[in-house]
Design a protein around this motif. Structure first.
Motif, PDB file in Angstrom:
ATOM      1  N   ASN A  14       0.509   4.006  -2.765  1.00  0.00           N
ATOM      2  CA  ASN A  14       0.427   5.314  -2.106  1.00  0.00           C
ATOM      3  C   ASN A  14       1.025   6.329  -3.084  1.00  0.00           C
ATOM      4  O   ASN A  14       2.239   6.384  -3.259  1.00  0.00           O
ATOM      5  CB  ASN A  14       1.219   5.309  -0.796  1.00  0.00           C
ATOM      6  N   PRO A  15       0.185   7.122  -3.745  1.00  0.00           N
ATOM      7  CA  PRO A  15       0.680   7.988  -4.838  1.00  0.00           C
ATOM      8  C   PRO A  15       1.684   9.043  -4.408  1.00  0.00           C
ATOM      9  O   PRO A  15       2.393   9.595  -5.240  1.00  0.00           O
ATOM     10  CB  PRO A  15      -0.604   8.629  -5.381  1.00  0.00           C
ATOM     11  N   GLU A  16       1.767   9.340  -3.117  1.00  0.00           N
ATOM     12  CA  GLU A  16       2.696  10.363  -2.659  1.00  0.00           C
ATOM     13  C   GLU A  16       4.089   9.813  -2.376  1.00  0.00           C
ATOM     14  O   GLU A  16       5.042  10.580  -2.236  1.00  0.00           O
ATOM     15  CB  GLU A  16       2.139  11.039  -1.402  1.00  0.00           C
ATOM     16  N   LYS A  17       4.216   8.483  -2.285  1.00  0.00           N
ATOM     17  CA  LYS A  17       5.490   7.901  -1.872  1.00  0.00           C
ATOM     18  C   LYS A  17       5.994   6.789  -2.782  1.00  0.00           C
ATOM     19  O   LYS A  17       7.149   6.399  -2.688  1.00  0.00           O
ATOM     20  CB  LYS A  17       5.358   7.336  -0.450  1.00  0.00           C
ATOM     21  N   ASP A  18       5.154   6.280  -3.656  1.00  0.00           N
ATOM     22  CA  ASP A  18       5.459   5.030  -4.349  1.00  0.00           C
ATOM     23  C   ASP A  18       6.457   5.205  -5.499  1.00  0.00           C
ATOM     24  O   ASP A  18       6.205   5.953  -6.449  1.00  0.00           O
ATOM     25  CB  ASP A  18       4.162   4.410  -4.886  1.00  0.00           C
TER      26      ASP A  18
END
Length: 343
Positions: A14-18
């Motif tokens: 998940n690019p927004e959280k990883d």
């Protein structure tokens, strides 16, 4: 520098959280070669430990946005020897695959592994908190671990508290964590049956832990690098769940370490470093250590957002420093050997 991230599949990010993607992005920005692989892609060829890797292709211009970087990055597949990397970043999700560590045993003296193979073996489960000497339970809540149902029921009945926390030994991300109360003793017998007894006839250990006052207000995630705290956040439970894990619906807020939390870090930091556990996540409630996360400690992106920092820079700075030290040591030893041979 070439870094291998031993992790979950690229497509599951998940690019927004990883947090792992944040570390990868920082590495690529600095011009380091980056490859990723999953534990199932480890292999041995001609007695050489290798991996089927996805290598991130060099980019003319690395996007500053992590989300854009993830979208634009391209990968190529290649089998590579693990000893050819300068560093291996352990970022797999729990539970730990012991076979993965067996593969890494053959290269642990050649490659800087964060966290170390020995440290991961010792600390990958919730029993690790027992290594910290705390006879008066000043930094660790009273904890019981057993698969003996009668003993656990007796412990609950004899507890001075009306509430306790029950959780599976090998759970993660808040999975299986429940709040139990003496007022509901009639349900505890069946709960323990569910947690302990497996369908194949075997049994699992469970953890029964003192309920810490204020836990309903959330917990604190502290990230430690080389034994020192580099960032923290408050995790606040959602309206319909007592758990504060983000995956369980919790939310985050900026947090400044309390004196009790600073003392906790000072007490356990040296032991973590000694065990090769350089990058760790601590879960803390009321100044007491609830869990030590050593496999894939998360929270970088959240802490960055609420505290306006870039923790990934400190982490990659540290990795670069360790590789430089290892290289300097190798050169020093090689020069000494050359002088002896010339004598």
């Amino acid at each position: 520098m070439n870094i291998c991230f031993l992790m979950y599949p690229w497509g599951e990010i998940n690019p927004e959280k990883d947090s792992t993607l944040t570390l990868i992005h920082e590495s690529v920005k600095r011009g380091h070669g980056v490859a990723i692989c999953t534990p199932s892609n480890l292999t041995i060829r001609n007695s050489i430990t290798s991996a089927f890797c996805s290598i991130i292709n060099r980019m003319d211009k690395v996007p500053m946005s992590i989300k854009s970087f993830y979208k634009k990055a391209t990968l190529r597949e290649e089998m590579l020897p693990l000893a050819g990397f300068d560093a291996i970043f352990m970022r797999g999700n729990p539970p730990l695959d012991p076979l993965m560590l067996n593969f890494l045993d053959s290269v642990k003296d050649d490659v800087f592994i964060i966290n170390s193979v020995e440290g991961m073996r010792e600390a990958n489960n919730k029993l690790y908190t027992a290594v910290f000497e705390d006879p008066n339970n000043e930094i660790i809540p009273v904890t019981h671990v057993s698969k003996n149902k009668e003993y656990l029921i007796k412990t609950i009945e004899e507890s001075s508290s009306d509430k306790m926390i029950l959780k599976p030994l090998n759970g993660y991300g808040g999975s299986g964590v429940i709040l139990i109360e003496k007022a509901a003793m009639s349900n505890i017998n069946s709960l323990l049956d569910f947690y302990i007894n497996k369908s194949d006839g075997s049994s699992d250990y469970v953890i029964l832990q003192e309920y810490i006052e204020g836990a309903d207000k959330g917990d604190v995630r502290i990230l430690l690098l080389n034994g020192e705290p580099i960032g923290a956040m408050k995790r606040i439970p959602g309206e319909k769940d007592h758990r504060s894990n983000i995956t369980a619906g919790g939310r985050v807020a900026k947090h400044r370490l309390t004196n009790a939390e600073k003392t906790l870090c000072k007490k356990i930091g040296p032991k973590l470093v000694k065990d090769g556990l350089y990058f760790v996540g601590l879960d803390v409630i009321g100044g007491k250590l609830v869990e030590v996360n050593v496999m894939s400690p998360g929270g970088i992106s959240y802490i960055n957002k609420v505290s306006k920092v870039k923790l990934q820079e400190k982490v990659i700075d540290f990795v670069e420093m360790k590789i430089a030290e290892k290289s300097a040591s190798f050169t020093r030893v090689a020069n000494l050997k050359r002088k002896v041979n010339e004598a």
